[in-house]
Design a protein around this motif. Sequence first.
Motif, PDB file in Angstrom:
ATOM      1  N   ASP A 112       0.979  -1.070   0.702  1.00 54.58           N
ATOM      2  CA  ASP A 112      -0.430  -0.517   0.267  1.00 54.58           C
ATOM      3  C   ASP A 112       0.868   1.734   0.116  1.00 54.58           C
ATOM      4  O   ASP A 112       0.790   2.636  -0.485  1.00 54.58           O
ATOM      5  N   LEU A 113       2.050   1.247   0.677  1.00 49.08           N
ATOM      6  CA  LEU A 113       2.829   2.297   0.506  1.00 49.08           C
ATOM      7  C   LEU A 113       3.311   2.770  -0.829  1.00 49.08           C
ATOM      8  O   LEU A 113       4.359   3.794  -1.444  1.00 49.08           O
ATOM      9  N   TYR A 114       2.915   1.867  -1.830  1.00 46.37           N
ATOM     10  CA  TYR A 114       3.255   2.443  -3.098  1.00 46.37           C
ATOM     11  C   TYR A 114       2.025   2.194  -4.028  1.00 46.37           C
ATOM     12  O   TYR A 114       1.963   2.406  -5.654  1.00 46.37           O
ATOM     13  N   ARG A 115       0.624   2.582  -2.909  1.00 47.53           N
ATOM     14  CA  ARG A 115      -0.358   2.787  -4.555  1.00 47.53           C
ATOM     15  C   ARG A 115      -0.552   4.537  -4.748  1.00 47.53           C
ATOM     16  O   ARG A 115      -0.068   4.508  -5.049  1.00 47.53           O
ATOM     17  N   GLY A 116      -1.217   4.833  -6.107  1.00 44.83           N
ATOM     18  CA  GLY A 116      -1.890   5.550  -6.591  1.00 44.83           C
ATOM     19  C   GLY A 116      -0.804   6.400  -7.643  1.00 44.83           C
ATOM     20  O   GLY A 116      -0.839   6.843  -8.305  1.00 44.83           O
ATOM     21  N   ILE A 121       7.917   6.391  -1.406  1.00 41.09           N
ATOM     22  CA  ILE A 121       7.265   5.922   0.525  1.00 41.09           C
ATOM     23  C   ILE A 121       7.592   7.448   0.987  1.00 41.09           C
ATOM     24  O   ILE A 121       5.902   7.937   1.399  1.00 41.09           O
ATOM     25  N   ASP A 122       8.302   8.358   0.843  1.00 41.35           N
ATOM     26  CA  ASP A 122       8.374   9.771   1.270  1.00 41.35           C
ATOM     27  C   ASP A 122       7.919  10.513   1.171  1.00 41.35           C
ATOM     28  O   ASP A 122       6.882  11.662   1.615  1.00 41.35           O
ATOM     29  N   ALA A 160       8.143  15.000  -0.657  1.00 45.75           N
ATOM     30  CA  ALA A 160       8.930  14.268  -0.372  1.00 45.75           C
ATOM     31  C   ALA A 160      10.174  14.991   0.279  1.00 45.75           C
ATOM     32  O   ALA A 160      10.581  16.754  -0.448  1.00 45.75           O
ATOM     33  N   ASP A 161       9.832  15.000   1.448  1.00 44.08           N
ATOM     34  CA  ASP A 161      11.038  15.493   2.216  1.00 44.08           C
ATOM     35  C   ASP A 161      11.410  14.987   3.986  1.00 44.08           C
ATOM     36  O   ASP A 161      12.321  15.526   4.688  1.00 44.08           O
ATOM     37  N   GLY A 162      11.545  13.806   3.459  1.00 47.36           N
ATOM     38  CA  GLY A 162      12.783  13.098   4.526  1.00 47.36           C
ATOM     39  C   GLY A 162      11.446  12.549   5.857  1.00 47.36           C
ATOM     40  O   GLY A 162      12.262  11.805   6.727  1.00 47.36           O
TER      41      GLY A 162
END
Length: 277
Positions: free
Chosen positions: A92-96, A164-165, A171-173
Amino acid sequence: MLSKLTQWFGTRRRDRALRDYAIEDALWQATLDGLPFLAHLDAPDRVRLRELTSLFIAQKEFSTAHDLELTDAMTVAIAAQACLPVLNLSLDLYRGWVGVIVYPGEFVIRKTVEDEDGVVHEVEHDASGEAWEGGPVVLSWEDAQMTGGTDAYNVVIHEFAHKIDMLTGEADGHPPLMRRWHAPLDSQAWADIFDHAYDQFCAKVDAVPDRRWARFERDSLIDPYAADHPSEFFAVCSEALFVQPHAFEAEYPELYRLLARYYRQDPARAGLTFPPA
């Protein structure tokens, strides 16, 4: 009743994907042999990684550029590396998004940037990978095969760490922290450790004299590129966690523990335990 029905359909889809996208034994063994940093996984983890790799391939669309022939070996190798960070989390972290685009080698990225004076510039540079927010992951196949070196380089893990970030909006760490996986780790605890480590690393990079820069680049476990932005620091440190875990844990023990807790994996076998999800 509705929840049970939804779960039943989900299980049916999963079983069908595992059947339709099953990875042959010989191909899976060749994949493991080509990715030596997977050696720390025990037998049950390798079984789960194999299943997750099949599910990833079922969900994503692989394509190539510049007439590069897409083979099963390429697809499985990239998918396995992409699935390693989420092995104890979820796809699910790779969704979209769905696309994975593979170039033969480095490719040109063109961007519009605005400098401190407000002047807009069109810039281009070579890249080995790029993750687009809401879009595909783009990879250099030449770089994706650089998996057996003594450094902490892994372009696939790097770009998927960016994905994931990005789930937090940019994406901000500071990747998303989910209660079911990451409690009691919270955003403040993450910031206390991660932001401090990033600031220290940037200061370390800034202090390197020009005459010693080449040596610093050669000897540093963490690529100096990680100082460009917190998102790059997160992605580069994610590479180190999985590719050179013992060296990473030895040099950056607190940061190692933070990322290990995030990914719920202890590849350096540092004795960490994680609460049940």
